[in-house]
Design an enzyme around this catalytic site. Sequence first.
Site, PDB file in Angstrom:
ATOM      1  N   LEU A 231       0.772  -1.174  -0.002  1.00 42.23           N
ATOM      2  CA  LEU A 231      -0.042   0.067  -0.124  1.00 42.23           C
ATOM      3  C   LEU A 231       0.918   1.191  -0.014  1.00 42.23           C
ATOM      4  O   LEU A 231       1.716   1.463   0.954  1.00 42.23           O
ATOM      5  CB  LEU A 231      -0.973  -0.061   1.101  1.00 42.23           C
ATOM      6  CG  LEU A 231      -1.798   1.441   1.380  1.00 42.23           C
ATOM      7  CD1 LEU A 231      -2.767   1.097   0.119  1.00 42.23           C
ATOM      8  CD2 LEU A 231      -2.680   1.225   2.647  1.00 42.23           C
ATOM      9  N   ASP A 232       0.831   2.130  -0.953  1.00 37.28           N
ATOM     10  CA  ASP A 232       1.300   3.441  -1.018  1.00 37.28           C
ATOM     11  C   ASP A 232       2.833   3.256  -1.203  1.00 37.28           C
ATOM     12  O   ASP A 232       3.396   4.266  -0.790  1.00 37.28           O
ATOM     13  CB  ASP A 232       1.028   4.329  -0.095  1.00 37.28           C
ATOM     14  CG  ASP A 232      -0.789   4.684   0.072  1.00 37.28           C
ATOM     15  OD1 ASP A 232      -1.119   4.679  -1.006  1.00 37.28           O
ATOM     16  OD2 ASP A 232      -1.063   4.919   1.082  1.00 37.28           O
TER      17      ASP A 232
END
Length: 288
Positions: A231-232
């Site tokens: 994530l990210d």
Amino acid sequence: MNMSTVNTARLLITCEDRPGIVQAVSSFLYHQGANITALDQYATEAQGGRYFMRVEFELDHLETRQDALIDTFQKNVAEKYAMQWHLSCVRDIKKVGILVSKVDHALLELLWRHARGSLPCEITQVISNHEDLRESVENFGIPFTVVPVNKDNKVEAYARIDELMQGNDLLVLARYMQILNEDFVNKWPMKIINIHHSFLPAFVGANPYKQAYEKGVKLIGATAHYVTADLDQGPIIEQDVERVSHDCTVEQLREMGEDVERNVLARAVKWHLEDRIIVDGNKTVVFQ
């Protein structure tokens, strides 16, 4: 199709840096009768590093010569230098699908630029997990589909989205407020661009403007990056910041941040469409 681009192609190259690469590529194109109109290059070290090149060129009758050109380049140049490379033709307009939730600023920026001809692509459809933006999207003449996503149907929902998005060259998350599952992301390697409403790696996750407010930041920013299973954490394409004051409220930070977001995302998408980005591990080389 603009007739001036029918015979335009772009070549992206990555390999270990060695003497003679520029000469080999330019000589090959010269002997094919091509005219180089742009050439950008970057090496990570003065000697022995990684080498990156973007070449844009014109070649008469490119459509009928493309297959032979690719085969000849692979045998005569790419194999010698162990290149990872890709050739794209400008006439082959890339197809883009957009995912969005309820917030519209990043989406509308893309649709507006596309309508004005400044995003060289075909936006095939917009998919959302909510109905809210249907009218806004359909006013641009673009199909809008709702695929609800909740904690109980994520596998089925993402399978449906993947099915609907088949045939696209790029997916854009224009503030799509769902976490894509790993199976979905793995089917679109370096073909999903997300706009994260903070200056990564700071303030990951939810409510970044509230986090920024609580930290008393003097700069806020936005980050466009390729999506990976982490994530990210995908390779960053573009970032920008805006200076803020101690007396800004959370809402003022959000409003200023949204202006940054819309422009950062639009630039990242445009650079991808124009074949200006080479992914190198967890980084990108962007020839602007």
